[in-house]
Design a protein around this motif. Sequence first.
Motif, PDB file in Angstrom:
ATOM      1  N   ASN A 192      32.232  26.947  32.012  1.00 55.93           N
ATOM      2  CA  ASN A 192      32.503  28.188  31.289  1.00 55.93           C
ATOM      3  C   ASN A 192      33.217  27.849  29.993  1.00 55.93           C
ATOM      4  OD1 ASN A 192      31.711  30.657  32.810  1.00 55.93           O
ATOM      5  ND2 ASN A 192      32.906  29.654  34.414  1.00 55.93           N
ATOM      6  N   THR A 193      32.926  28.605  28.945  1.00 56.27           N
ATOM      7  CA  THR A 193      33.642  28.357  27.686  1.00 56.27           C
ATOM      8  C   THR A 193      35.130  28.637  27.854  1.00 56.27           C
ATOM      9  OG1 THR A 193      33.183  30.606  26.932  1.00 56.27           O
ATOM     10  CG2 THR A 193      31.659  28.869  26.219  1.00 56.27           C
ATOM     11  N   GLN A 194      35.450  29.508  28.786  1.00 61.84           N
ATOM     12  CA  GLN A 194      36.864  29.864  28.978  1.00 61.84           C
ATOM     13  C   GLN A 194      37.699  28.654  29.429  1.00 61.84           C
ATOM     14  OE1 GLN A 194      37.406  32.771  27.836  1.00 61.84           O
ATOM     15  NE2 GLN A 194      39.431  33.413  28.507  1.00 61.84           N
ATOM     16  N   ASP A 195      37.023  27.632  29.998  1.00 58.33           N
ATOM     17  CA  ASP A 195      37.727  26.401  30.391  1.00 58.33           C
ATOM     18  C   ASP A 195      38.056  25.514  29.195  1.00 58.33           C
ATOM     19  OD1 ASP A 195      37.144  27.215  33.017  1.00 58.33           O
ATOM     20  OD2 ASP A 195      35.313  25.995  33.101  1.00 58.33           O
ATOM     21  N   LEU A 196      37.442  25.781  28.054  1.00 58.03           N
ATOM     22  CA  LEU A 196      37.594  24.894  26.896  1.00 58.03           C
ATOM     23  C   LEU A 196      38.779  25.306  26.041  1.00 58.03           C
ATOM     24  CD1 LEU A 196      33.905  24.743  25.585  1.00 58.03           C
ATOM     25  CD2 LEU A 196      35.006  23.269  27.278  1.00 58.03           C
ATOM     26  N   SER A 197      39.418  24.327  25.443  1.00 54.55           N
ATOM     27  CA  SER A 197      40.429  24.646  24.438  1.00 54.55           C
ATOM     28  C   SER A 197      39.720  25.158  23.181  1.00 54.55           C
ATOM     29  CB  SER A 197      41.235  23.390  24.089  1.00 54.55           C
ATOM     30  OG  SER A 197      40.416  22.492  23.354  1.00 54.55           O
TER      31      SER A 197
ATOM     32  N   ILE B 104      32.803  35.362  24.832  1.00 55.18           N
ATOM     33  CA  ILE B 104      32.784  34.603  23.577  1.00 55.18           C
ATOM     34  C   ILE B 104      33.132  35.509  22.391  1.00 55.18           C
ATOM     35  CG2 ILE B 104      30.311  34.850  23.021  1.00 55.18           C
ATOM     36  CD1 ILE B 104      32.357  31.610  22.686  1.00 55.18           C
ATOM     37  N   ALA B 105      32.700  36.767  22.446  1.00 58.81           N
ATOM     38  CA  ALA B 105      32.976  37.659  21.308  1.00 58.81           C
ATOM     39  C   ALA B 105      34.474  37.892  21.164  1.00 58.81           C
ATOM     40  CB  ALA B 105      32.230  38.985  21.488  1.00 58.81           C
ATOM     41  N   THR B 106      35.165  38.057  22.269  1.00 58.32           N
ATOM     42  CA  THR B 106      36.622  38.229  22.183  1.00 58.32           C
ATOM     43  C   THR B 106      37.298  36.917  21.819  1.00 58.32           C
ATOM     44  OG1 THR B 106      36.718  37.943  24.595  1.00 58.32           O
ATOM     45  CG2 THR B 106      36.766  40.213  23.733  1.00 58.32           C
ATOM     46  N   ARG B 107      36.761  35.828  22.332  1.00 57.96           N
ATOM     47  CA  ARG B 107      37.340  34.518  22.011  1.00 57.96           C
ATOM     48  C   ARG B 107      37.325  34.255  20.509  1.00 57.96           C
ATOM     49  NH1 ARG B 107      37.536  29.514  24.980  1.00 57.96           N
ATOM     50  NH2 ARG B 107      39.445  28.549  24.179  1.00 57.96           N
ATOM     51  N   LEU B 108      36.252  34.727  19.873  1.00 62.67           N
ATOM     52  CA  LEU B 108      36.090  34.472  18.442  1.00 62.67           C
ATOM     53  C   LEU B 108      36.814  35.516  17.587  1.00 62.67           C
ATOM     54  CD1 LEU B 108      32.345  33.347  18.493  1.00 62.67           C
ATOM     55  CD2 LEU B 108      34.381  31.877  18.339  1.00 62.67           C
ATOM     56  N   GLY B 109      37.572  36.391  18.242  1.00 63.28           N
ATOM     57  CA  GLY B 109      38.459  37.293  17.510  1.00 63.28           C
ATOM     58  C   GLY B 109      37.801  38.535  16.945  1.00 63.28           C
ATOM     59  N   MET B 110      36.634  38.899  17.495  1.00 61.61           N
ATOM     60  CA  MET B 110      35.968  40.085  16.965  1.00 61.61           C
ATOM     61  C   MET B 110      36.524  41.355  17.613  1.00 61.61           C
ATOM     62  SD  MET B 110      32.060  38.777  16.260  1.00 61.61           S
ATOM     63  CE  MET B 110      31.789  37.769  17.709  1.00 61.61           C
TER      64      MET B 110
ATOM     65  N   LEU C  14      31.997  45.590  33.475  1.00 64.53           N
ATOM     66  CA  LEU C  14      31.779  44.273  34.103  1.00 64.53           C
ATOM     67  C   LEU C  14      32.899  43.920  35.076  1.00 64.53           C
ATOM     68  CD1 LEU C  14      30.458  42.652  30.842  1.00 64.53           C
ATOM     69  CD2 LEU C  14      29.109  43.222  32.881  1.00 64.53           C
ATOM     70  N   ASP C  15      32.679  42.843  35.789  1.00 68.12           N
ATOM     71  CA  ASP C  15      33.648  42.404  36.796  1.00 68.12           C
ATOM     72  C   ASP C  15      35.017  42.165  36.173  1.00 68.12           C
ATOM     73  OD1 ASP C  15      33.843  41.155  39.712  1.00 68.12           O
ATOM     74  OD2 ASP C  15      34.942  39.830  38.343  1.00 68.12           O
ATOM     75  N   GLU C  16      36.036  42.475  36.923  1.00 65.45           N
ATOM     76  CA  GLU C  16      37.412  42.389  36.432  1.00 65.45           C
ATOM     77  C   GLU C  16      37.779  40.968  35.971  1.00 65.45           C
ATOM     78  OE1 GLU C  16      39.398  44.479  35.402  1.00 65.45           O
ATOM     79  OE2 GLU C  16      41.118  43.151  35.134  1.00 65.45           O
ATOM     80  N   ARG C  17      37.152  39.949  36.580  1.00 63.70           N
ATOM     81  CA  ARG C  17      37.441  38.582  36.116  1.00 63.70           C
ATOM     82  C   ARG C  17      37.121  38.440  34.623  1.00 63.70           C
ATOM     83  NH1 ARG C  17      33.735  34.735  38.846  1.00 63.70           N
ATOM     84  NH2 ARG C  17      35.162  34.750  40.620  1.00 63.70           N
ATOM     85  N   TYR C  18      35.947  38.972  34.239  1.00 60.88           N
ATOM     86  CA  TYR C  18      35.499  38.781  32.853  1.00 60.88           C
ATOM     87  C   TYR C  18      36.183  39.774  31.917  1.00 60.88           C
ATOM     88  CZ  TYR C  18      32.540  35.970  35.642  1.00 60.88           C
ATOM     89  OH  TYR C  18      32.123  35.050  36.568  1.00 60.88           O
ATOM     90  N   MET C  19      36.455  40.985  32.408  1.00 63.84           N
ATOM     91  CA  MET C  19      37.243  41.926  31.609  1.00 63.84           C
ATOM     92  C   MET C  19      38.623  41.312  31.342  1.00 63.84           C
ATOM     93  SD  MET C  19      35.063  44.376  31.130  1.00 63.84           S
ATOM     94  CE  MET C  19      36.094  45.594  30.306  1.00 63.84           C
ATOM     95  N   GLY C  20      39.146  40.624  32.331  1.00 67.93           N
ATOM     96  CA  GLY C  20      40.452  39.965  32.175  1.00 67.93           C
ATOM     97  C   GLY C  20      40.403  38.822  31.170  1.00 67.93           C
ATOM     98  N   TRP C  21      39.361  38.021  31.254  1.00 71.13           N
ATOM     99  CA  TRP C  21      39.197  36.952  30.251  1.00 71.13           C
ATOM    100  C   TRP C  21      39.164  37.557  28.850  1.00 71.13           C
ATOM    101  CZ3 TRP C  21      34.755  33.216  32.275  1.00 71.13           C
ATOM    102  CH2 TRP C  21      35.222  32.540  33.418  1.00 71.13           C
ATOM    103  N   ALA C  22      38.419  38.660  28.717  1.00 72.15           N
ATOM    104  CA  ALA C  22      38.283  39.297  27.407  1.00 72.15           C
ATOM    105  C   ALA C  22      39.642  39.775  26.908  1.00 72.15           C
ATOM    106  CB  ALA C  22      37.281  40.457  27.486  1.00 72.15           C
TER     107      ALA C  22
ATOM    108  N   GLY D 234      43.422  37.801  18.563  1.00 74.14           N
ATOM    109  CA  GLY D 234      43.759  38.854  17.618  1.00 74.14           C
ATOM    110  C   GLY D 234      42.685  39.885  17.363  1.00 74.14           C
ATOM    111  N   GLY D 235      41.641  39.956  18.195  1.00 75.99           N
ATOM    112  CA  GLY D 235      40.648  41.010  18.047  1.00 75.99           C
ATOM    113  C   GLY D 235      41.030  42.227  18.870  1.00 75.99           C
ATOM    114  N   SER D 236      40.007  42.945  19.340  1.00 75.96           N
ATOM    115  CA  SER D 236      40.279  44.111  20.185  1.00 75.96           C
ATOM    116  C   SER D 236      39.128  44.293  21.162  1.00 75.96           C
ATOM    117  CB  SER D 236      40.422  45.367  19.310  1.00 75.96           C
ATOM    118  OG  SER D 236      39.183  45.638  18.662  1.00 75.96           O
ATOM    119  N   LEU D 237      39.383  45.117  22.165  1.00 79.16           N
ATOM    120  CA  LEU D 237      38.371  45.369  23.193  1.00 79.16           C
ATOM    121  C   LEU D 237      38.433  46.821  23.604  1.00 79.16           C
ATOM    122  CD1 LEU D 237      36.320  44.394  25.404  1.00 79.16           C
ATOM    123  CD2 LEU D 237      38.322  44.041  26.880  1.00 79.16           C
TER     124      LEU D 237
END
Lengths: 333, 333, 333
Positions: free
Chosen positions: C6-11, C192-198, C211-219, C227-230
């Motif tokens: 998962n990209t979430q594992d990456l720095s 990825i969209a939240t990771r990139l600050g959009m 979506l599943d709470e795991r991914y909503m939580g990652w977002a 520094g983006g928003s959701l």
Amino acid sequence: MKHFLNTQDLSRAELEALLVRAAEFKASPAGDQLKGRAIALVFFNASLRTRTSFELGAWQLGGHAVVLQPGKDAWPIEFEFGNVMDGDAEEHIAEVARVLSRYVDMIGVRAFPRFVDWSVDREDRVLRGFAQYATVPVINLETITHPCQELAHALALRERFGNDLRGRKYVLTWTYHPKALNTAVANSALTIATRLGMDVTLLCPTPDYVLDERYMGWARDNVAESGGSLQVSHDIDAAYSGADVVYAKSWGALPFFGNWEAEKPIRDQYRHFIVDEAKMALTNNGVFSHCLPLRRNVKATDAVMDSPACIAIEEAENRLHVQKAVMAALADR
Amino acid sequence: MKHFLNTQDLSRAELEALLVRAAEFKASPAGDQLKGRAIALVFFNASLRTRTSFELGAWQLGGHAVVLQPGKDAWPIEFEFGNVMDGDAEEHIAEVARVLSRYVDMIGVRAFPRFVDWSVDREDRVLRGFAQYATVPVINLETITHPCQELAHALALRERFGNDLRGRKYVLTWTYHPKALNTAVANSALTIATRLGMDVTLLCPTPDYVLDERYMGWARDNVAESGGSLQVSHDIDAAYSGADVVYAKSWGALPFFGNWEAEKPIRDQYRHFIVDEAKMALTNNGVFSHCLPLRRNVKATDAVMDSPACIAIEEAENRLHVQKAVMAALADR
Amino acid sequence: MKHFLNTQDLSRAELEALLVRAAEFKASPAGDQLKGRAIALVFFNASLRTRTSFELGAWQLGGHAVVLQPGKDAWPIEFEFGNVMDGDAEEHIAEVARVLSRYVDMIGVRAFPRFVDWSVDREDRVLRGFAQYATVPVINLETITHPCQELAHALALRERFGNDLRGRKYVLTWTYHPKALNTAVANSALTIATRLGMDVTLLCPTPDYVLDERYMGWARDNVAESGGSLQVSHDIDAAYSGADVVYAKSWGALPFFGNWEAEKPIRDQYRHFIVDEAKMALTNNGVFSHCLPLRRNVKATDAVMDSPACIAIEEAENRLHVQKAVMAALADR
């Protein structure tokens, strides 16, 4: 050459160049004409010779083939344009062809008819769809014609008779098979034999087995240009008499297309079209060939298949060489 | 070596040379022994290890493997000679083998028994058909024997015990599996273990599970030549006692071949043949192996599989190395 | 990077390095980063783009990909530990992963949910099983997330908007599809969209499609860091208004997971979520993309797909480049 869809699209010089190059590859197999290049082989139908020979041919020239089987290990594909895609197909040919074009340098397509409605199948829409949307060259791996087989066949004949085949007596004979098969190889044999200036006889049981007018027309055009001749015959002895080449293939009668149960009792009357020693004895010490796969003792007898007259294995080998010539020519573009 | 069909066809020197070369490839994987050469891998049955290891082995030596699955993505094939081919098969092995021989430099064949009539299956006609008609070397990828597995197993044992395995106590034990399986690996284990001069016990539930007389005969011949011994036992404790090697495999009882429903209640009585820690404790600190795939807690327990005594993963890895040795040896011819 | 699950594992730095390297491969495709190395691509589900792009990517970098399809041309596999394996599975993931690790240098795995019980599918046990037992890096080829698609998508957006995507308005819109599909790409797009600050809007028909709470939580975590928003919206016009990016995907509502017949009449009310020209006209001259395959005139209209705003083909091409970056990075370890 933008694509390789039919030999009839090629100029005489392009055709000759492919056959010369194929003979060169046969003498010297290795090359780097496809170095760093890839081909996608898209098989909507099963394959032994085509798949193996293309995969190895690409590799021998430094390239790489990816073998895809839509509906087996990839997605079903939509070929109509403008449809609401709420059926089985998950993807449109426009995307498949465009995406593959980003990954590979050429795309080979095998798509047999569906055998329900000839007026639909004769549009060759799978191949035409790829040719329309791909941004890289498309190669016909057998649809309703089989131009790679034509080249392999032509090369095998040149190896036996020399490069000038004009004036040779060529018989394309229908043979029995329990099922109604594709006319592709028959269409192609008629096309290439007339193109090469031979005196061609299409031998078949009844007028219902004559080929589609598109290919009969190509053959007549070729005769006019190349100086051979074309006749249709239902007389086995007359057709074989003095032949230099006997090429056998089974196919379904087009007037019964999609209505094969009605054709079955007719075809079952013509099991005696099998190529056997008695018939071959009528020829001018002629050669025999077939595109393979061949049902022994149904289409041709063991004795014919195992005789020195049989060049079917040579023709099959030539698939490798001619296809390398096609790929190399398309890579040159 | 013309083909690689069975280790029993090899001289002692040829067998030794393959094992030595395999160890060399294990130490140094890359090579050019197959540069410009191709192998067709013809799978009539599923494969994970064999396919991956042959495909990569060919590639690591500069060659290319084409993976074919007749009846899945190629044509059904006829193996009888002289038949009128009006059934399912579209092509005869004579043409398949001859055509493939024009494309590739060697042909690997996996063809399991059909499990209906052992007197037919024991003729190994698919492999024999390829060997008869191909003009290039043929490799057995498992039919009614599995010689590539034998070499991998032998290499794994040599790595544990040194190259001289004479005098080691070797137990080939039947294990339970819900289905009646192929005897191929059992036949092969018996063959190679006696060939290498070990004291071999075939442990199985009843005399019905003894292997085919052809392979029992090979084992007796090997004992006579290599100086080991061979016995059949139905006594678990006696067989395991003092063993250096326990090799497990499940197979169907030949007297019930094709009549597997009648065998089922018999085999179901012998679930306790599972390889477990209690049995392994009877051995001489022995190693355990299996050809894989293995059903955990049916053929062997988790504890045995995950113990240091288990060399099954090492043996599986060795498939790659020994098969490279086989291909390189056939390429040398 | 031990694996690429998962990209979430990456720095942030690892993610950036992959995207930079992918752009370099796009400019200059050939390399030797995988010279002598092999990857196994294990497909439990069909693939066109992923298989072709990984196979070619490995080849372009001097490596070799072996394509395996368990249950099709290899064995069914057990993923539970400690079970008595007397069902269909012939082999445990422990052996599959360990053996493959002996043959290859990395393993890619595609395994879609079984769509019966989300609490089981959300454990992602096939991918986790490979990652647990393999001794080489494992790559997610799409399971319940699709990180390769994320990178391809991110690269396509950077190509349009520049490398800094912060402040862009991004809409992930649910679209209609006749079947309930995997949430993987939706989970990934949100990640990825939240990771990139959009500034990200998840547009879907009802709260059941969140979506599943795991991914909503990652977002939410990503928003806090980048520094983006959701926000979640069910208002089409508001969501599209001023958007820079519209990314479409269809998925099944998790509360109905495994009970899809009950979800069907609900989803059928939202066919108007199709991406069309009227909706795109509300955006800030925004781009449109989709992971493909896409049903035309169901998920998006022909007009949108064939417009200059559509970057789906570019994104599909980028799969090749980003996956080469992933493989090269794992080979560096």
